[in-house]
Design a protein around this motif. Structure first.
Motif, PDB file in Angstrom:
ATOM      1  N   ILE A 106       0.842  -1.206   0.000  1.00 41.58           N
ATOM      2  CA  ILE A 106       0.000   0.000   0.000  1.00 41.58           C
ATOM      3  C   ILE A 106       0.879   1.258   0.000  1.00 41.58           C
ATOM      4  O   ILE A 106       0.586   2.234  -0.692  1.00 41.58           O
ATOM      5  N   ASN A 107       2.011   1.224   0.712  1.00 39.39           N
ATOM      6  CA  ASN A 107       2.915   2.385   0.684  1.00 39.39           C
ATOM      7  C   ASN A 107       3.474   2.612  -0.717  1.00 39.39           C
ATOM      8  O   ASN A 107       3.598   3.743  -1.181  1.00 39.39           O
ATOM      9  N   ARG A 108       3.797   1.517  -1.381  1.00 41.70           N
ATOM     10  CA  ARG A 108       4.325   1.603  -2.756  1.00 41.70           C
ATOM     11  C   ARG A 108       3.263   2.204  -3.688  1.00 41.70           C
ATOM     12  O   ARG A 108       3.565   3.048  -4.527  1.00 41.70           O
ATOM     13  N   TYR A 109       2.009   1.756  -3.530  1.00 47.16           N
ATOM     14  CA  TYR A 109       0.925   2.295  -4.367  1.00 47.16           C
ATOM     15  C   TYR A 109       0.759   3.806  -4.133  1.00 47.16           C
ATOM     16  O   TYR A 109       0.644   4.582  -5.090  1.00 47.16           O
ATOM     17  N   VAL A 110       0.778   4.224  -2.886  1.00 53.28           N
ATOM     18  CA  VAL A 110       0.632   5.659  -2.578  1.00 53.28           C
ATOM     19  C   VAL A 110       1.806   6.442  -3.175  1.00 53.28           C
ATOM     20  O   VAL A 110       1.618   7.525  -3.742  1.00 53.28           O
ATOM     21  N   ASP A 111       3.003   5.887  -3.098  1.00 55.71           N
ATOM     22  CA  ASP A 111       4.171   6.551  -3.712  1.00 55.71           C
ATOM     23  C   ASP A 111       3.986   6.691  -5.229  1.00 55.71           C
ATOM     24  O   ASP A 111       4.333   7.717  -5.816  1.00 55.71           O
ATOM     25  N   ILE A 112       3.472   5.648  -5.861  1.00 61.99           N
ATOM     26  CA  ILE A 112       3.257   5.703  -7.323  1.00 61.99           C
ATOM     27  C   ILE A 112       2.221   6.783  -7.658  1.00 61.99           C
ATOM     28  O   ILE A 112       2.395   7.575  -8.589  1.00 61.99           O
ATOM     29  N   VAL A 128       0.629  11.800 -10.482  1.00 53.97           N
ATOM     30  CA  VAL A 128       0.531  13.261 -10.647  1.00 53.97           C
ATOM     31  C   VAL A 128       1.182  13.681 -11.980  1.00 53.97           C
ATOM     32  O   VAL A 128       0.579  14.413 -12.764  1.00 53.97           O
ATOM     33  N   GLU A 129       2.390  13.157 -12.260  1.00 49.54           N
ATOM     34  CA  GLU A 129       3.090  13.528 -13.512  1.00 49.54           C
ATOM     35  C   GLU A 129       2.250  13.220 -14.736  1.00 49.54           C
ATOM     36  O   GLU A 129       2.238  13.956 -15.707  1.00 49.54           O
ATOM     37  N   ARG A 130       1.497  12.115 -14.687  1.00 51.15           N
ATOM     38  CA  ARG A 130       0.725  11.695 -15.864  1.00 51.15           C
ATOM     39  C   ARG A 130      -0.723  12.189 -15.818  1.00 51.15           C
ATOM     40  O   ARG A 130      -1.569  11.776 -16.607  1.00 51.15           O
ATOM     41  N   GLY A 131      -0.998  13.085 -14.884  1.00 51.17           N
ATOM     42  CA  GLY A 131      -2.293  13.765 -14.860  1.00 51.17           C
ATOM     43  C   GLY A 131      -3.458  12.916 -14.362  1.00 51.17           C
ATOM     44  O   GLY A 131      -4.620  13.249 -14.594  1.00 51.17           O
ATOM     45  N   SER A 158      -1.877  15.059  -3.854  1.00 52.42           N
ATOM     46  CA  SER A 158      -0.796  14.197  -3.376  1.00 52.42           C
ATOM     47  C   SER A 158      -0.580  14.345  -1.863  1.00 52.42           C
ATOM     48  O   SER A 158      -0.123  13.427  -1.203  1.00 52.42           O
ATOM     49  N   GLU A 159      -0.955  15.477  -1.306  1.00 47.11           N
ATOM     50  CA  GLU A 159      -0.805  15.700   0.147  1.00 47.11           C
ATOM     51  C   GLU A 159      -1.849  14.931   0.956  1.00 47.11           C
ATOM     52  O   GLU A 159      -1.664  14.706   2.137  1.00 47.11           O
ATOM     53  N   ARG A 160      -2.972  14.634   0.321  1.00 40.96           N
ATOM     54  CA  ARG A 160      -4.072  14.037   1.092  1.00 40.96           C
ATOM     55  C   ARG A 160      -4.531  12.696   0.522  1.00 40.96           C
ATOM     56  O   ARG A 160      -5.707  12.360   0.595  1.00 40.96           O
ATOM     57  N   LEU A 161      -3.575  11.964  -0.042  1.00 45.93           N
ATOM     58  CA  LEU A 161      -3.934  10.674  -0.660  1.00 45.93           C
ATOM     59  C   LEU A 161      -4.495   9.683   0.349  1.00 45.93           C
ATOM     60  O   LEU A 161      -5.469   8.984   0.076  1.00 45.93           O
ATOM     61  N   LEU A 210      -7.411   5.151 -22.610  1.00 45.58           N
ATOM     62  CA  LEU A 210      -6.161   4.421 -22.872  1.00 45.58           C
ATOM     63  C   LEU A 210      -5.078   4.768 -21.848  1.00 45.58           C
ATOM     64  O   LEU A 210      -4.470   3.889 -21.237  1.00 45.58           O
ATOM     65  N   ARG A 211      -4.864   6.077 -21.665  1.00 46.68           N
ATOM     66  CA  ARG A 211      -3.804   6.539 -20.762  1.00 46.68           C
ATOM     67  C   ARG A 211      -3.984   5.951 -19.355  1.00 46.68           C
ATOM     68  O   ARG A 211      -3.048   5.525 -18.702  1.00 46.68           O
ATOM     69  N   ARG A 212      -5.225   5.926 -18.911  1.00 41.71           N
ATOM     70  CA  ARG A 212      -5.497   5.411 -17.564  1.00 41.71           C
ATOM     71  C   ARG A 212      -5.374   3.887 -17.523  1.00 41.71           C
ATOM     72  O   ARG A 212      -4.844   3.332 -16.564  1.00 41.71           O
ATOM     73  N   SER A 213      -5.847   3.217 -18.566  1.00 43.81           N
ATOM     74  CA  SER A 213      -5.770   1.750 -18.537  1.00 43.81           C
ATOM     75  C   SER A 213      -4.317   1.278 -18.640  1.00 43.81           C
ATOM     76  O   SER A 213      -3.938   0.276 -18.033  1.00 43.81           O
ATOM     77  N   VAL A 214      -3.483   2.036 -19.350  1.00 43.65           N
ATOM     78  CA  VAL A 214      -2.043   1.694 -19.428  1.00 43.65           C
ATOM     79  C   VAL A 214      -1.418   1.851 -18.033  1.00 43.65           C
ATOM     80  O   VAL A 214      -0.692   0.977 -17.541  1.00 43.65           O
ATOM     81  N   PHE A 215      -1.743   2.952 -17.367  1.00 45.32           N
ATOM     82  CA  PHE A 215      -1.230   3.188 -16.005  1.00 45.32           C
ATOM     83  C   PHE A 215      -1.666   2.052 -15.081  1.00 45.32           C
ATOM     84  O   PHE A 215      -0.862   1.488 -14.323  1.00 45.32           O
ATOM     85  N   LEU A 216      -2.956   1.683 -15.147  1.00 52.30           N
ATOM     86  CA  LEU A 216      -3.470   0.627 -14.261  1.00 52.30           C
ATOM     87  C   LEU A 216      -2.750  -0.698 -14.511  1.00 52.30           C
ATOM     88  O   LEU A 216      -2.392  -1.412 -13.567  1.00 52.30           O
ATOM     89  N   THR A 217      -2.528  -1.020 -15.786  1.00 53.48           N
ATOM     90  CA  THR A 217      -1.848  -2.276 -16.119  1.00 53.48           C
ATOM     91  C   THR A 217      -0.436  -2.285 -15.529  1.00 53.48           C
ATOM     92  O   THR A 217       0.007  -3.282 -14.944  1.00 53.48           O
TER      93      THR A 217
END
Ligand SMILES: C[S@@+](CC[C@H](N)C(=O)[O-])C[C@H]1O[C@@H](n2cnc3c(N)ncnc32)[C@H](O)[C@@H]1O
Length: 208
Positions: free
Chosen positions: A17-23, A29-32, A39-42, A93-100
């Motif tokens: 879960i820490n790794r997921y929050v870091d990602i 954030v970088e990929r919108g 990011s402060e209140r994830l 597409l952009r979101r599904s690529v990120f999720l994968t």
């Protein structure tokens, strides 16, 4: 981050879960996919809010998380509940690529799948469909009812607007032979309460 609460929800091995929050806070954030101010209140606003729905989900359920975006609630739920198998349904597409990428990186692929598509085009059925911040309830019900009927349910994380959304969706619910109730939930005792709308076929109205 509240370490005792994180351990209560995700177990003592909090690496994933820490790794997921870091990602989310970096690439998300970088990929919108996540607003820079988020990011402060994830933890409070996104992770704890997402897993608040977990107590309403029975053991070993199959889940479709529609409109998963950056993976909420689907990825957070998968980390909190290793018994669940979860399909993330996301049309962009952009979101599904990120999720994968994230599912692979967090080694969740054995019980998670990413499907690029719209909920209304999905032809599979699930025990539970989850959705958070995707569409008004009436529209969401129209898109997803084939995915959870006749035996399953939709659990829509709606927050304070839950009762209003149920009232506004009355026609669509009745037309579809569905009933909805609002369930107050919180991820842990000292966290903020939120509300989930549970939608089921009328034949299941009296089930607990
Ligand atoms: C505001 S975002 C919410 C993302 C995430 N659930 C969350 O809580 O952060 C809404 C998401 O719904 C997706 N979406 C829009 N229309 C959809 C549809 N017809 N079927 C499935 N997802 C859809 C969008 O691409 C977007 O990722």
């Amino acid at each position: 981050m509240n370490q005792p609460v994180v351990e209560e929800l995700f177990g003592t091995d909090t690496k994933t879960i820490n790794r997921y929050v870091d990602i989310l806070a970096s690439r998300g954030v970088e990929r919108g996919l996540i607003g820079p101010r988020e990011s402060e209140r994830l933890w409070e606003r996104h992770i704890f809010n997402s897993v608040a729905v977990a107590p309403l989900i029975r053991e070993n359920a199959s889940i479709a998380d529609v409109g998963s975006g950056a993976g909420l609630p689907g990825i957070a739920l998968a980390i909190a509940r290793p018994d669940l198998s979860i399909v993330l349904v996301e049309p962009l597409l952009r979101r599904s690529v990120f999720l994968t990428e994230v599912v692979e990186e967090l080694a969740l692929g054995g019980r998670m799948e990413v499907v690029r598509g719209r909920a209304e085009d999905c032809v599979r059925t699930f025990d539970v469909v989850t959705a958070r911040a995707v569409a008004p309830l009436g529209k969401l019900v129209g898109w997803t009812k084939k995915m959870f009927l006749p035996e399953g349910e939709l659990l829509a994380l709606k927050g304070a607007s839950a009762a209003e959304e149920v009232a506004a969706a009355a026609t669509e619910l009745e037309k579809s032979g569905l009933v909805a109730d609002v369930r107050p939930v919180r991820a842990a005792a000292n966290l903020e309460e939120t509300f989930v709308v549970r939608v089921r076929g009328v034949s299941r109205e009296t089930d607990l």
